[in-house]
Design an enzyme around this catalytic site. Structure first.
Site, PDB file in Angstrom:
ATOM      1  N   ASP A  79       0.852  -1.194   0.000  1.00 45.33           N
ATOM      2  CA  ASP A  79       0.000   0.000   0.000  1.00 45.33           C
ATOM      3  C   ASP A  79       0.882   1.237   0.000  1.00 45.33           C
ATOM      4  O   ASP A  79       2.002   1.209   0.507  1.00 45.33           O
ATOM      5  CB  ASP A  79      -0.929   0.021   1.229  1.00 45.33           C
ATOM      6  CG  ASP A  79      -1.979   1.122   1.076  1.00 45.33           C
ATOM      7  OD1 ASP A  79      -2.923   0.907   0.288  1.00 45.33           O
ATOM      8  OD2 ASP A  79      -1.817   2.191   1.683  1.00 45.33           O
TER       9      ASP A  79
HETATM   10  N1  LIG Z   1       3.103   3.351 -12.611  1.00 42.12           N
HETATM   11  C1  LIG Z   1       3.158   4.054 -11.447  1.00 42.12           C
HETATM   12  N2  LIG Z   1       2.257   3.766 -10.467  1.00 42.12           N
HETATM   13  C2  LIG Z   1       2.358   4.480  -9.315  1.00 42.12           C
HETATM   14  C3  LIG Z   1       3.298   5.497  -9.104  1.00 42.12           C
HETATM   15  N3  LIG Z   1       3.118   5.999  -7.837  1.00 42.12           N
HETATM   16  C4  LIG Z   1       2.085   5.314  -7.286  1.00 42.12           C
HETATM   17  N4  LIG Z   1       1.652   4.388  -8.175  1.00 42.12           N
HETATM   18  C5  LIG Z   1       0.556   3.432  -8.010  1.00 42.12           C
HETATM   19  C6  LIG Z   1       0.968   2.200  -7.238  1.00 42.12           C
HETATM   20  C7  LIG Z   1      -0.369   1.710  -6.756  1.00 42.12           C
HETATM   21  O1  LIG Z   1      -0.986   0.947  -7.774  1.00 42.12           O
HETATM   22  C8  LIG Z   1      -1.143   2.998  -6.532  1.00 42.12           C
HETATM   23  C9  LIG Z   1      -1.194   3.354  -5.060  1.00 42.12           C
HETATM   24  O2  LIG Z   1      -2.453   2.947  -4.553  1.00 42.12           O
HETATM   25  P1  LIG Z   1      -2.610   1.654  -3.589  1.00 42.12           P
HETATM   26  O3  LIG Z   1      -1.364   1.443  -2.810  1.00 42.12           O
HETATM   27  O4  LIG Z   1      -3.891   1.802  -2.871  1.00 42.12           O
HETATM   28  O5  LIG Z   1      -2.699   0.400  -4.580  1.00 42.12           O
HETATM   29  P2  LIG Z   1      -3.853   0.044  -5.617  1.00 42.12           P
HETATM   30  O6  LIG Z   1      -5.174   0.437  -5.107  1.00 42.12           O
HETATM   31  O7  LIG Z   1      -3.456   0.579  -6.968  1.00 42.12           O
HETATM   32  O8  LIG Z   1      -3.733  -1.534  -5.742  1.00 42.12           O
HETATM   33  P3  LIG Z   1      -3.901  -2.601  -4.545  1.00 42.12           P
HETATM   34  O9  LIG Z   1      -4.553  -1.902  -3.391  1.00 42.12           O
HETATM   35  O10 LIG Z   1      -2.509  -3.075  -4.233  1.00 42.12           O
HETATM   36  O11 LIG Z   1      -4.748  -3.686  -5.170  1.00 42.12           O
HETATM   37  O12 LIG Z   1      -0.449   4.027  -7.212  1.00 42.12           O
HETATM   38  C10 LIG Z   1       4.223   5.787 -10.166  1.00 42.12           C
HETATM   39  O13 LIG Z   1       5.069   6.692 -10.087  1.00 42.12           O
HETATM   40  N5  LIG Z   1       4.124   5.033 -11.301  1.00 42.12           N
END
Ligand SMILES: Nc1nc2c(ncn2[C@H]2C[C@H](O)[C@@H](COP(=O)(O)OP(=O)(O)OP(=O)(O)O)O2)c(=O)[nH]1
Length: 202
Positions: A79
């Protein structure tokens, strides 16, 4: 020889495409199983207030949720939280939300806290929270408009409304911290732990 030494693949409890890409590029064989938790509910009921604690707790709860449905498997959860001048930011909603994020972060330094956790049979085995300092340059309304036009929907897929390895690089004057932490997965501490458990052949 396979990098991952266990007979059953790792499980990544994340729908994040960049996290999946980082693990795949590191040569690890893994399955993706999304966690079935409501992040905001977990955050609110935890009573935690700091960005690092929240990132750690959510990473652990995502991994725990999936591990309880995957007996014997090593499960990774992650996260990322964003903190700027004491304010916590969640992922923006739509273009308007992304524009509001960029106005709030413009000309300021914000911290990205990336938490990662490894859980097996509901038992946390490892946790790490890594921090990166991101100094955004002053963004004019025109710059925000041009950036959002170019970035499209990707702008609201990450907590800071940017992908550093893509158009997001244009937003910054200074970046301090580990690249993988910025992308949302502290890969080096994770690999060091897996190696310490003799789970990797590298
Ligand atoms: N490609 C890319 N993604 C980034 C960057 N900074 C942050 N992120 C993405 C990584 C994560 O997918 C998202 C942060 O949100 P979360 O930690 O809540 O994860 P998310 O909801 O996407 O997926 P998850 O909860 O792990 O199923 O932002 C960046 O510089 N490049």
């Amino acid at each position: 020889m396979a990098i991952w030494r266990e007979s059953k693949p790792l499980i990544l409890a994340s729908q994040s495409r960049v996290r999946q890409l980082l693990l795949a590029n590191a040569g690890l064989s893994f399955e993706t199983v999304p966690a079935a938790i409501d992040e905001r509910t977990v955050q609110q009921s935890s009573g935690l207030t700091t960005a690092g604690e929240i990132a750690a707790r959510l990473a652990c709860e995502k991994a725990r949720d999936v591990s309880l449905r995957s007996p014997g498997r090593y499960v990774i959860g992650a996260d990322q939280t964003l903190e700027c001048d004491g304010c916590l930011f969640n992922k923006p909603v739509g273009r308007a939300g992304a524009a509001a994020h960029l106005r709030a972060l413009s000309g300021r330094t914000h911290l990205l806290h990336a938490g990662v956790s490894v859980v097996r049979d509901g038992k946390p085995l490892f946790e790490n929270v890594s921090v990166a300092r991101m100094t955004m340059r002053e963004l004019s309304e025109d710059t925000i408009r041009v950036y959002l036009d170019a970035a499209g929907d990707a702008a609201s897929s990450s907590v800071g409304a940017y992908q550093l390895e893509s158009l997001g690089i244009h937003l910054f004057s200074l970046i301090e911290g580990d690249h993988f932490t910025i992308l949302g997965l502290p890969l080096l501490p994770l690999l060091a732990f897996l190696r310490s458990q003799e789970l990797l052949s590298l």
